[in-house]
Design a protein around this motif. Structure first.
Motif, PDB file in Angstrom:
ATOM      1  N   ARG A  65       2.904   0.837  13.679  1.00  0.00           N
ATOM      2  CA  ARG A  65       3.962   0.402  12.786  1.00  0.00           C
ATOM      3  C   ARG A  65       5.286   0.811  13.417  1.00  0.00           C
ATOM      4  O   ARG A  65       5.362   1.891  14.036  1.00  0.00           O
ATOM      5  N   ALA A  66       6.306  -0.026  13.245  1.00  0.00           N
ATOM      6  CA  ALA A  66       7.598   0.264  13.881  1.00  0.00           C
ATOM      7  C   ALA A  66       8.039   1.695  13.550  1.00  0.00           C
ATOM      8  O   ALA A  66       8.538   2.415  14.420  1.00  0.00           O
ATOM      9  N   ASP A  67       7.792   2.122  12.304  1.00  0.00           N
ATOM     10  CA  ASP A  67       8.219   3.463  11.882  1.00  0.00           C
ATOM     11  C   ASP A  67       7.426   4.572  12.570  1.00  0.00           C
ATOM     12  O   ASP A  67       7.842   5.718  12.565  1.00  0.00           O
ATOM     13  N   ASP A  68       6.258   4.241  13.090  1.00  0.00           N
ATOM     14  CA  ASP A  68       5.374   5.279  13.633  1.00  0.00           C
ATOM     15  C   ASP A  68       5.436   5.405  15.147  1.00  0.00           C
ATOM     16  O   ASP A  68       4.817   6.308  15.720  1.00  0.00           O
ATOM     17  N   VAL A  69       6.124   4.469  15.796  1.00  0.00           N
ATOM     18  CA  VAL A  69       6.136   4.501  17.259  1.00  0.00           C
ATOM     19  C   VAL A  69       6.878   5.743  17.753  1.00  0.00           C
ATOM     20  O   VAL A  69       7.890   6.134  17.186  1.00  0.00           O
ATOM     21  N   ILE A  70       6.328   6.369  18.776  1.00  0.00           N
ATOM     22  CA  ILE A  70       6.823   7.665  19.245  1.00  0.00           C
ATOM     23  C   ILE A  70       7.632   7.466  20.527  1.00  0.00           C
ATOM     24  O   ILE A  70       7.237   6.699  21.403  1.00  0.00           O
ATOM     25  N   ASN A  71       8.759   8.163  20.578  1.00  0.00           N
ATOM     26  CA  ASN A  71       9.597   8.094  21.769  1.00  0.00           C
ATOM     27  C   ASN A  71       9.521   9.428  22.487  1.00  0.00           C
ATOM     28  O   ASN A  71      10.149  10.403  22.092  1.00  0.00           O
ATOM     29  N   THR A  72       8.719   9.488  23.549  1.00  0.00           N
ATOM     30  CA  THR A  72       8.565  10.767  24.262  1.00  0.00           C
ATOM     31  C   THR A  72       9.045  10.634  25.693  1.00  0.00           C
ATOM     32  O   THR A  72       8.570   9.764  26.425  1.00  0.00           O
ATOM     33  N   ALA A  73       9.998  11.447  26.023  1.00  0.00           N
ATOM     34  CA  ALA A  73      10.576  11.461  27.379  1.00  0.00           C
ATOM     35  C   ALA A  73      10.859  10.042  27.880  1.00  0.00           C
ATOM     36  O   ALA A  73      10.546   9.686  29.007  1.00  0.00           O
ATOM     37  N   GLY A  74      11.424   9.235  26.991  1.00  0.00           N
ATOM     38  CA  GLY A  74      11.812   7.883  27.399  1.00  0.00           C
ATOM     39  C   GLY A  74      10.698   6.857  27.327  1.00  0.00           C
ATOM     40  O   GLY A  74      10.949   5.669  27.503  1.00  0.00           O
ATOM     41  N   HIS A  75       9.456   7.282  27.041  1.00  0.00           N
ATOM     42  CA  HIS A  75       8.373   6.304  26.878  1.00  0.00           C
ATOM     43  C   HIS A  75       8.166   6.024  25.399  1.00  0.00           C
ATOM     44  O   HIS A  75       8.199   6.943  24.591  1.00  0.00           O
ATOM     45  N   LEU A  76       7.903   4.754  25.096  1.00  0.00           N
ATOM     46  CA  LEU A  76       7.503   4.443  23.721  1.00  0.00           C
ATOM     47  C   LEU A  76       5.985   4.478  23.657  1.00  0.00           C
ATOM     48  O   LEU A  76       5.306   3.798  24.422  1.00  0.00           O
ATOM     49  N   VAL A  77       5.459   5.283  22.765  1.00  0.00           N
ATOM     50  CA  VAL A  77       4.016   5.438  22.658  1.00  0.00           C
ATOM     51  C   VAL A  77       3.547   4.968  21.280  1.00  0.00           C
ATOM     52  O   VAL A  77       4.090   5.392  20.260  1.00  0.00           O
ATOM     53  N   GLY A  78       2.582   4.084  21.291  1.00  0.00           N
ATOM     54  CA  GLY A  78       2.009   3.625  20.023  1.00  0.00           C
ATOM     55  C   GLY A  78       0.896   4.565  19.603  1.00  0.00           C
ATOM     56  O   GLY A  78       0.021   4.886  20.411  1.00  0.00           O
ATOM     57  N   PRO A  79       0.903   5.019  18.357  1.00  0.00           N
ATOM     58  CA  PRO A  79      -0.126   5.967  17.930  1.00  0.00           C
ATOM     59  C   PRO A  79      -1.551   5.419  18.045  1.00  0.00           C
ATOM     60  O   PRO A  79      -2.488   6.171  18.292  1.00  0.00           O
ATOM     61  N   PHE A  80      -1.706   4.107  17.905  1.00  0.00           N
ATOM     62  CA  PHE A  80      -3.052   3.528  17.885  1.00  0.00           C
ATOM     63  C   PHE A  80      -3.819   3.800  19.172  1.00  0.00           C
ATOM     64  O   PHE A  80      -4.983   4.163  19.159  1.00  0.00           O
ATOM     65  N   LEU A 106       7.236  18.617   9.469  1.00  0.00           N
ATOM     66  CA  LEU A 106       8.646  18.990   9.559  1.00  0.00           C
ATOM     67  C   LEU A 106       9.144  19.708   8.314  1.00  0.00           C
ATOM     68  O   LEU A 106      10.314  20.060   8.230  1.00  0.00           O
ATOM     69  N   GLY A 107       8.262  19.870   7.325  1.00  0.00           N
ATOM     70  CA  GLY A 107       8.676  20.522   6.087  1.00  0.00           C
ATOM     71  C   GLY A 107       9.677  19.690   5.303  1.00  0.00           C
ATOM     72  O   GLY A 107      10.521  20.221   4.584  1.00  0.00           O
ATOM     73  N   LEU A 108       9.587  18.372   5.438  1.00  0.00           N
ATOM     74  CA  LEU A 108      10.513  17.477   4.729  1.00  0.00           C
ATOM     75  C   LEU A 108       9.875  16.978   3.429  1.00  0.00           C
ATOM     76  O   LEU A 108       8.660  17.072   3.262  1.00  0.00           O
ATOM     77  N   PRO A 109      10.688  16.422   2.527  1.00  0.00           N
ATOM     78  CA  PRO A 109      10.108  15.864   1.297  1.00  0.00           C
ATOM     79  C   PRO A 109       9.069  14.791   1.635  1.00  0.00           C
ATOM     80  O   PRO A 109       9.235  14.057   2.611  1.00  0.00           O
ATOM     81  N   GLU A 110       8.041  14.706   0.800  1.00  0.00           N
ATOM     82  CA  GLU A 110       6.933  13.793   1.124  1.00  0.00           C
ATOM     83  C   GLU A 110       7.216  12.345   0.751  1.00  0.00           C
ATOM     84  O   GLU A 110       6.456  11.454   1.098  1.00  0.00           O
ATOM     85  N   GLY A 111       8.296  12.095   0.018  1.00  0.00           N
ATOM     86  CA  GLY A 111       8.613  10.711  -0.369  1.00  0.00           C
ATOM     87  C   GLY A 111       7.638  10.188  -1.394  1.00  0.00           C
ATOM     88  O   GLY A 111       6.994  10.964  -2.092  1.00  0.00           O
ATOM     89  N   ASP A 112       7.520   8.865  -1.479  1.00  0.00           N
ATOM     90  CA  ASP A 112       6.648   8.253  -2.496  1.00  0.00           C
ATOM     91  C   ASP A 112       5.187   8.507  -2.142  1.00  0.00           C
ATOM     92  O   ASP A 112       4.700   8.061  -1.114  1.00  0.00           O
ATOM     93  N   SER A 118       0.796  -1.234   0.000  1.00  0.00           N
ATOM     94  CA  SER A 118       0.000   0.000   0.000  1.00  0.00           C
ATOM     95  C   SER A 118       0.823   1.276   0.000  1.00  0.00           C
ATOM     96  O   SER A 118       0.293   2.350  -0.234  1.00  0.00           O
ATOM     97  N   GLY A 119       2.102   1.182   0.309  1.00  0.00           N
ATOM     98  CA  GLY A 119       2.931   2.386   0.323  1.00  0.00           C
ATOM     99  C   GLY A 119       2.660   3.283   1.511  1.00  0.00           C
ATOM    100  O   GLY A 119       2.868   4.481   1.452  1.00  0.00           O
ATOM    101  N   THR A 120       2.202   2.696   2.610  1.00  0.00           N
ATOM    102  CA  THR A 120       1.907   3.495   3.797  1.00  0.00           C
ATOM    103  C   THR A 120       3.201   4.018   4.413  1.00  0.00           C
ATOM    104  O   THR A 120       3.258   5.135   4.905  1.00  0.00           O
ATOM    105  N   THR A 121       4.242   3.199   4.386  1.00  0.00           N
ATOM    106  CA  THR A 121       5.488   3.591   5.041  1.00  0.00           C
ATOM    107  C   THR A 121       6.601   3.943   4.062  1.00  0.00           C
ATOM    108  O   THR A 121       7.650   4.411   4.475  1.00  0.00           O
TER     109      THR A 121
END
Ligand code: ATP
Ligand code: MG
Length: 583
Positions: A465-480, A570-576, A226-229
């Motif tokens: 998704r592994a790419d989407d997991v957030i690291n905030t103040a030492g905690h790993l937070v899943g977006p779901f 972040l104003g970064l390129p959008e990729g595929d 699907s090209g999600t990541t």
């Protein structure tokens, strides 16, 4: 909110053993070899998905059973039996043979959901070629990328889509034939120079064809992810996948002889082939194919009109139905429904319970991916549902949560969702990208790229998704988890959560939300939503920022593209963005 367990919504006498009523025992005793005996195989000894899905039923004397009720976008109605499906796919196999298409060649399909797509698909498999369906809403560039990458030799297309992509055709050196399907003469001048007319060729083609003697391991279908990541990858499957489609069609979808089944996925995505063709038809079940797109009232109408009993759809569609309003289902007779399932994205517990409250039965979530080819983890009809959980693994497949070294972790610990290779519908390679394929394996596990937890009863819970997991103040937070809490708020229709870089916390949780009709984007509402989520989740996990959007960027298969939210933030390129849905 704690979601209570929803206990067995329906338990059904099943003809497929094991029937999972005793899950632990079913898993323990299971043997794929035994299940393999349920497939017929070709008279010449091999195995071919088209034979198992179509011809077998004719051989068994069920040829006059309806395989497909088709409803076109303009209300056209057509009905095809297994006899018809066999004759039409044989004819198309003869057309392909005449064009010189052989075993192993790639034959791509780029068109909407018309019956001819299905005839052609099985014709392709019958000559032993590899079928590559593409989603009809793609623009020229994504089509070009996929046809170039796969080296497709023949392309099936409608006149409209042929016009849309005519500028890329000179750039495709491997493409030898363009077969144009002019469904019901919808176009006055369908053909251009060098095109093959589907209708003309089919008219003179014989309805007899001996399916090429493909073997279990021969390639059958390739699907770009699907090209999600990131950039979509061409996952290739083998004919033996049919075995797992058939079994999971029973276990997870609860398909039975008398069912009318509707899968809303397009064949351009793996759900639309594995469960929009293979699973129902290897089980000899009648299915509805609806050419039109999403509209809540049209969808309920389809269920009512065709008396759909088993329905397989996706979270994004369910959220749209929820958004359309709770009063709408009551205007239709949905009493034919017996079982509803969902796949493609995490299914928020809110949506499971909505099904129960508004339609009268919960949605059963299940998990798999293009690479796995078929359902691997599911909430089964014969078992309790734990809303928010993806369920438990199917028999014959070992899934686990592993750490960075690829070692299994204790129940309750978050890690990478991994699968022991060897299940029948597993992808055999990424087309022309063996290196990428090899990189997905570690310590004897296939790594799915998803993060999850398993509880002590063996239920799997999606984290992100592994790419989407957030690291905030030492905690790993899943977006779901955060998104699910957000959409429990009455104003929130959809939510996408990302980690935004932060000098102190490394990342902070930022949420993008779209609102239900009738709610205004005010600071007051923003604060209220923030407070609401904070009261449900730990303060450190709740979003520190909330931004309102009209709608969230999604793939054409309906998945929220968090990587795009992040790149834009972040104003970064959008990729595929080849699979990005257009507004
Ligand atoms: P790409 O691999 O190109 O980034 P993709 O992963 O979205 O795209 P698919 O193979 O269509 O491509 O999607 C499979 C993924 O969808 C899974 O790995 C998982 O992240 C998500 N998914 C599917 N079903 C579920 C589910 N029931 N719960 C949670 N996530 C799911
Ligand atoms: Mg993926």
């Amino acid at each position: 909110m704690e979601y209570p367990i929803i206990s067995k919504p329906n338990s059904y006498d099943d003809v497929l053993e094991p029937n999972l009523t005793n899950y632990e025992k079913s898993v323990q005793d299971f043997d794929w070899q035994e299940m393999r005996n349920r497939l017929n195989g070709l008279p010449s000894g091999g195995l071919n998905l088209a034979h198992e899905a179509i011809d077998r039923h004719v051989d068994l004397g069920n040829g006059s059973k309806v395989a497909m009720y088709w409803e076109g976008s303009n209300g056209e109605e057509e009905t095809y039996t297994f006899n018809d499906m066999k004759a039409q796919s044989n004819k198309f196999a003869n057309v392909l043979s005449k064009l010189g298409i052989q075993k192993g060649d790639r034959a791509f399909i780029f068109m909407g959901r018309v019956p001819e797509l299905y005839f052609a698909f099985f014709g392709i498999l019958k000559v032993g070629a590899i079928a590559g369906p593409l989603f009809s809403a793609f623009g020229p560039d994504p089509v070009k990328d996929r046809l170039l990458d796969s080296g497709a030799k023949v392309l099936l297309i409608t006149p409209d889509l042929r016009n849309k992509i005519s500028n890329i055709l000179p750039d495709l050196p491997d493409l030898e034939h363009i077969v144009v399907i002019n469904k019901n003469n919808r176009h006055e001048n369908p053909l251009q120079d060098g095109d093959v007319s589907y209708e003309a060729e089919m008219e003179s083609a014989s309805a007899d064809f001996e399916t090429v003697n493909t073997q279990e391991e021969d390639y059958s279908i390739m699907h770009y992810t699907s090209g999600t990541t990131g950039k979509p990858k061409g996952a290739v499957h083998a004919h033996i996948a049919a075995l797992q489609h058939m079994a999971t069609g029973k276990w997870a979808l609860d398909l039975h002889d008398e069912d009318i089944y509707w899968c809303t996925a397009d064949p351009g995505w793996v759900t639309g082939t594995s469960y929009g063709m293979s699973a129902p038809w290897t089980n000899g079940v009648t299915q509805v194919i609806y050419e039109g797109g999403f509209r809540a009232s049209d969808w309920y109408q389809i269920i009512q009109k065709y008396k759909v009993s088993v329905w397989y759809t996706a979270p994004t569609a369910i959220r749209m139905l929820m958004k359309a309003g709770d009063q709408i289902p009551g205007r239709y007779d949905l009493s034919s429904l017996r079982h509803m399932c969902s796949v493609g994205e995490p299914l928020n517990p809110e949506a499971v319970v909505w099904g129960q409250n508004v339609i009268g039965m919960p949605f059963h979530d299940n998990w798999w991916q293009t690479e796995t080819g078929a359902i691997l983890i599911a909430n089964y009809p014969v078992q309790d549902i734990r809303p928010g959980s993806m369920g438990r693994p199917i028999p014959g497949v070992k899934t686990a949560i592993v750490d960075d070294e690829g070692t299994e972790v204790e129940p309750g610990t978050e890690g990478d969702l991994a699968v022991k290779p060897g299940w029948p519908s597993m992808f055999r390679t990424y087309w022309k990208n063996q290196e990428m394929y090899d990189s997905k394996f570690k310590n004897g596990w296939y790594l799915t790229g998803d993060r999850a937890r398993m509880d002590s009863d063996g239920y799997f819970w999606f984290v992100g998704r592994a790419d989407d997991v957030i690291n905030t103040a030492g905690h790993l937070v899943g977006p779901f988890e955060v998104e699910s809490a957000l959409i429990e708020h009455p104003a929130v229709a959809e939510a996408g959560v990302i980690g935004k870089p932060d000098p102190v916390a490394f990342e902070i949780v930022k949420a993008f939300v779209s609102l239900h009709d009738g709610f205004e984007r005010t600071d007051k509402l923003r604060n209220e939503i923030m407070g609401f989520v904070r009261s449900k989740l730990a303060a450190g996990v709740a979003p520190r920022e909330i931004e309102f959007l009209d709608s969230l960027p999604k793939t054409r298969s309906g998945k929220i593209m968090r990587r795009l939210l992040k790149a834009r933030e972040l104003g970064l390129p959008e990729g595929d963005t080849s699979t990005l849905e257009e507004d």
